[in-house]
Design an enzyme around this catalytic site. Structure first.
Site, PDB file in Angstrom:
ATOM      1  N   ILE A  12       0.851  -1.203   0.000  1.00 11.74           N
ATOM      2  CA  ILE A  12       0.000   0.000   0.000  1.00 11.74           C
ATOM      3  C   ILE A  12       0.879   1.241   0.000  1.00 11.74           C
ATOM      4  O   ILE A  12       1.661   1.453   0.935  1.00 11.74           O
ATOM      5  CB  ILE A  12      -0.900   0.034   1.261  1.00 11.74           C
ATOM      6  CG1 ILE A  12      -1.657  -1.277   1.414  1.00 11.74           C
ATOM      7  CG2 ILE A  12      -1.857   1.219   1.207  1.00 11.74           C
ATOM      8  CD1 ILE A  12      -2.399  -1.407   2.743  1.00 11.74           C
ATOM      9  N   THR A  13       0.732   2.096  -0.997  1.00 10.53           N
ATOM     10  CA  THR A  13       1.498   3.346  -0.990  1.00 10.53           C
ATOM     11  C   THR A  13       0.719   4.421  -0.235  1.00 10.53           C
ATOM     12  O   THR A  13      -0.506   4.372  -0.127  1.00 10.53           O
ATOM     13  CB  THR A  13       1.828   3.832  -2.420  1.00 10.53           C
ATOM     14  OG1 THR A  13       0.617   4.295  -3.050  1.00 10.53           O
ATOM     15  CG2 THR A  13       2.456   2.743  -3.270  1.00 10.53           C
ATOM     16  N   GLY A  14       1.466   5.380   0.305  1.00 16.21           N
ATOM     17  CA  GLY A  14       0.817   6.465   1.056  1.00 16.21           C
ATOM     18  C   GLY A  14       0.146   5.930   2.304  1.00 16.21           C
ATOM     19  O   GLY A  14      -0.930   6.381   2.700  1.00 16.21           O
ATOM     20  N   ALA A  15       0.809   4.972   2.956  1.00 13.15           N
ATOM     21  CA  ALA A  15       0.192   4.299   4.107  1.00 13.15           C
ATOM     22  C   ALA A  15       0.489   5.007   5.423  1.00 13.15           C
ATOM     23  O   ALA A  15       0.104   4.512   6.481  1.00 13.15           O
ATOM     24  CB  ALA A  15       0.661   2.839   4.165  1.00 13.15           C
ATOM     25  N   SER A  17      -0.608   7.981   6.287  1.00 12.76           N
ATOM     26  CA  SER A  17      -1.598   9.008   6.639  1.00 12.76           C
ATOM     27  C   SER A  17      -2.944   8.680   6.006  1.00 12.76           C
ATOM     28  O   SER A  17      -3.026   7.890   5.064  1.00 12.76           O
ATOM     29  CB  SER A  17      -1.052  10.349   6.107  1.00 12.76           C
ATOM     30  OG  SER A  17      -2.039  11.341   6.156  1.00 12.76           O
ATOM     31  N   GLY A  18      -3.988   9.281   6.558  1.00  8.18           N
ATOM     32  CA  GLY A  18      -5.308   9.304   5.925  1.00  8.18           C
ATOM     33  C   GLY A  18      -5.854   7.960   5.472  1.00  8.18           C
ATOM     34  O   GLY A  18      -5.879   6.971   6.225  1.00  8.18           O
ATOM     35  N   TYR A 168      -4.569  18.499 -10.416  1.00  9.68           N
ATOM     36  CA  TYR A 168      -5.090  17.383  -9.616  1.00  9.68           C
ATOM     37  C   TYR A 168      -6.150  16.609 -10.401  1.00  9.68           C
ATOM     38  O   TYR A 168      -6.100  15.377 -10.487  1.00  9.68           O
ATOM     39  CB  TYR A 168      -5.673  17.915  -8.304  1.00  9.68           C
ATOM     40  CG  TYR A 168      -6.161  16.819  -7.376  1.00  9.68           C
ATOM     41  CD1 TYR A 168      -5.263  16.005  -6.688  1.00  9.68           C
ATOM     42  CD2 TYR A 168      -7.525  16.588  -7.184  1.00  9.68           C
ATOM     43  CE1 TYR A 168      -5.707  14.997  -5.831  1.00  9.68           C
ATOM     44  CE2 TYR A 168      -7.973  15.579  -6.326  1.00  9.68           C
ATOM     45  CZ  TYR A 168      -7.060  14.793  -5.654  1.00  9.68           C
ATOM     46  OH  TYR A 168      -7.513  13.789  -4.815  1.00  9.68           O
TER      47      TYR A 168
HETATM   48  N1  NAP Z   1      -9.239  13.013   1.164  1.00 16.36           N
HETATM   49  C1  NAP Z   1     -10.130  13.057   0.195  1.00 16.36           C
HETATM   50  O1  NAP Z   1     -11.217  13.652   0.329  1.00 16.36           O
HETATM   51  C2  NAP Z   1      -9.858  12.363  -1.104  1.00 16.36           C
HETATM   52  C3  NAP Z   1     -10.849  12.408  -2.101  1.00 16.36           C
HETATM   53  C4  NAP Z   1     -10.610  11.772  -3.306  1.00 16.36           C
HETATM   54  C5  NAP Z   1      -9.413  11.102  -3.513  1.00 16.36           C
HETATM   55  N2  NAP Z   1      -8.453  11.082  -2.531  1.00 16.36           N
HETATM   56  C6  NAP Z   1      -7.200  10.368  -2.801  1.00 16.36           C
HETATM   57  O2  NAP Z   1      -6.927   9.477  -1.732  1.00 16.36           O
HETATM   58  C7  NAP Z   1      -5.523   9.196  -1.704  1.00 16.36           C
HETATM   59  C8  NAP Z   1      -5.016   9.294  -0.278  1.00 16.36           C
HETATM   60  O3  NAP Z   1      -5.098  10.653   0.140  1.00 16.36           O
HETATM   61  P1  NAP Z   1      -5.516  11.118   1.596  1.00 16.36           P
HETATM   62  O4  NAP Z   1      -6.746  11.906   1.465  1.00 16.36           O
HETATM   63  O5  NAP Z   1      -5.448   9.989   2.531  1.00 16.36           O
HETATM   64  O6  NAP Z   1      -4.349  12.201   1.885  1.00 16.36           O
HETATM   65  P2  NAP Z   1      -3.128  12.219   2.905  1.00 16.36           P
HETATM   66  O7  NAP Z   1      -3.606  12.052   4.307  1.00 16.36           O
HETATM   67  O8  NAP Z   1      -2.387  13.469   2.574  1.00 16.36           O
HETATM   68  O9  NAP Z   1      -2.283  10.945   2.492  1.00 16.36           O
HETATM   69  C9  NAP Z   1      -1.524  10.936   1.309  1.00 16.36           C
HETATM   70  C10 NAP Z   1      -0.433   9.900   1.440  1.00 16.36           C
HETATM   71  O10 NAP Z   1       0.400   9.977   0.261  1.00 16.36           O
HETATM   72  C11 NAP Z   1       1.744  10.048   0.682  1.00 16.36           C
HETATM   73  N3  NAP Z   1       2.597  10.759  -0.262  1.00 16.36           N
HETATM   74  C12 NAP Z   1       2.404  11.984  -0.798  1.00 16.36           C
HETATM   75  N4  NAP Z   1       3.451  12.314  -1.576  1.00 16.36           N
HETATM   76  C13 NAP Z   1       4.305  11.269  -1.531  1.00 16.36           C
HETATM   77  C14 NAP Z   1       5.561  11.024  -2.098  1.00 16.36           C
HETATM   78  N5  NAP Z   1       6.190  11.914  -2.881  1.00 16.36           N
HETATM   79  N6  NAP Z   1       6.171   9.850  -1.835  1.00 16.36           N
HETATM   80  C15 NAP Z   1       5.601   8.946  -1.022  1.00 16.36           C
HETATM   81  N7  NAP Z   1       4.403   9.118  -0.449  1.00 16.36           N
HETATM   82  C16 NAP Z   1       3.770  10.277  -0.691  1.00 16.36           C
HETATM   83  C17 NAP Z   1       1.691  10.805   2.005  1.00 16.36           C
HETATM   84  O11 NAP Z   1       2.885  10.619   2.719  1.00 16.36           O
HETATM   85  P3  NAP Z   1       3.295  11.575   3.954  1.00 16.36           P
HETATM   86  O12 NAP Z   1       2.581  11.017   5.149  1.00 16.36           O
HETATM   87  O13 NAP Z   1       4.779  11.417   4.004  1.00 16.36           O
HETATM   88  O14 NAP Z   1       2.857  12.959   3.599  1.00 16.36           O
HETATM   89  C18 NAP Z   1       0.483  10.162   2.641  1.00 16.36           C
HETATM   90  O15 NAP Z   1       0.821   8.936   3.235  1.00 16.36           O
HETATM   91  C19 NAP Z   1      -4.873  10.200  -2.654  1.00 16.36           C
HETATM   92  O16 NAP Z   1      -4.585   9.563  -3.881  1.00 16.36           O
HETATM   93  C20 NAP Z   1      -5.954  11.244  -2.848  1.00 16.36           C
HETATM   94  O17 NAP Z   1      -5.834  11.925  -4.075  1.00 16.36           O
HETATM   95  C21 NAP Z   1      -8.662  11.695  -1.335  1.00 16.36           C
END
Ligand code: NAP
Length: 287
Positions: A12-15, A17-18, A168
């Protein structure tokens, strides 16, 4: 083996946070062997400790990679292949929004690089392993913002004019186009590829947005869906027998949904595939 995920290896990437973190927690609690990808050791280890605290027997590992760097993505894939004999589920989840145009060490615009090219490159580098582990699954986290996206081949990197929202939504449309094209190319391999919109979820995503819009996003974050709720569709696509064999679909709230009309344009998807192959400097595989 709750949920039948025992012995399944999930990357899982981006694991850290969130939604990605909640996905890791959820799959680990179902007995999966979870490999978290993060770019920060401290944040990653904190999530691992949280998972272990809930369940001392949970199988969870951390691999470090900054997904804006293609060299680090190659290293991640190599390290993963060395450490694990199989890959059952790849969840491309990491994502960013940036108000200002920032380029990566590869000279690419960051949103396009992290939200699309990293998914494309990591998936391609792990395909052999996914094939050998079939039936296996690829889950790509897109967004409802794909609806507002267009693929601007004349200015993919926002060099002529950059707007965070446009970059985005373009990257998220690219995720959907990539998923559908991947599913077509993987037909008959036993690997499925699906994508999803997680809903509007209170996470750190808005932290890269400045100005009034950023202020509003951060102010509204506590009122949004929880990351646990937001992870439900990712977990469903990763684990549910209901979607066994189903591929090339877009899901919202654990149900199949229609994505934007343009996302079904196969010529556009093929062109994006070719451009992405060039931008990731991959040989033109027969895939
Ligand atoms: N939140 C929403 O309402 C929403 C809606 C639609 C789609 N999404 C999608 O859901 C997915 C997860 O987002 P989230 O809302 O959970 O946001 P988030 O809390 O900001 O989590 C994003 C994750 O991606 C990681 N990341 C960002 N840049 C990176 C890089 N250069 N290398 C490695 N890891 C990186 C972050 O790492 P760090 O912890 O190091 O920052 C974090 O673990 C994203 O693809 C987002 O576009 C979210």
């Amino acid at each position: 083996m709750k949920g039948g995920m025992g012995e399944k290896v999930c990357l899982i990437t981006g694991a850290t946070s969130g939604i990605g973190k909640a996905t890791a927690v959820g799959l680990a609690s179902m007995g999966a062997s979870v490999v978290m990808v993060g770019r920060d050791r401290v944040r990653g280890e904190a999530v691992m400790a949280e998972i272990k605290e809930k369940n001392a027997n949970a199988s969870v590992d951390l691999m470090l990679a900054d997904l804006s760097s293609q060299e680090e993505i190659h290293r991640l894939a190599d390290n993963f292949k060395e450490a694990y004999p199989r890959l059952d589920v790849l969840i491309n989840n990491a994502g960013v929004i940036r108000s200002k145009r920032i380029t990566t060490e590869d000279g690419l615009e960051t949103t396009f690089a992290v939200n699309h090219l990293a998914y494309f490159l990591l998936t391609k580098l792990l395909l052999d392993m996914l094939k050998a582990s079939a039936p296996s699954r690829i889950v790509n986290v897109a967004s409802g913002e794909q609806r507002n996206g267009t693929i601007d081949f004349d200015d993919l990197q926002g060099e002529k004019g950059y707007k965070g929202a446009k970059a985005y939504s373009q990257s998220k449309l690219a995720t959907v186009l990539f998923t559908y094209e991947l599913a077509r190319r993987l037909e008959g391999t036993g690997i499925t590829a699906n994508c999803l919109h997680p809903g509007v979820v209170g996470t750190n995503l808005g932290s890269g947005v400045s100005g009034i819009f950023g202020f509003m996003v951060r102010a509204l974050t506590p009122l949004m869906k929880s990351p646990q709720k937001g992870a439900e569709t990712s977990i469903y696509l990763a684990s549910s027998p209901e979607v066994e064999g189903l591929s090339g679909r877009y899901f919202v709230k654990k149900a199949e949904a229609r994505s934007s009309d343009v996302s079904y344009d196969e010529r556009l998807a093929r062109r994006l595939w070719e451009v992405s192959t060039e931008l990731t400097k991959l040989p033109a595989y027969n895939l």
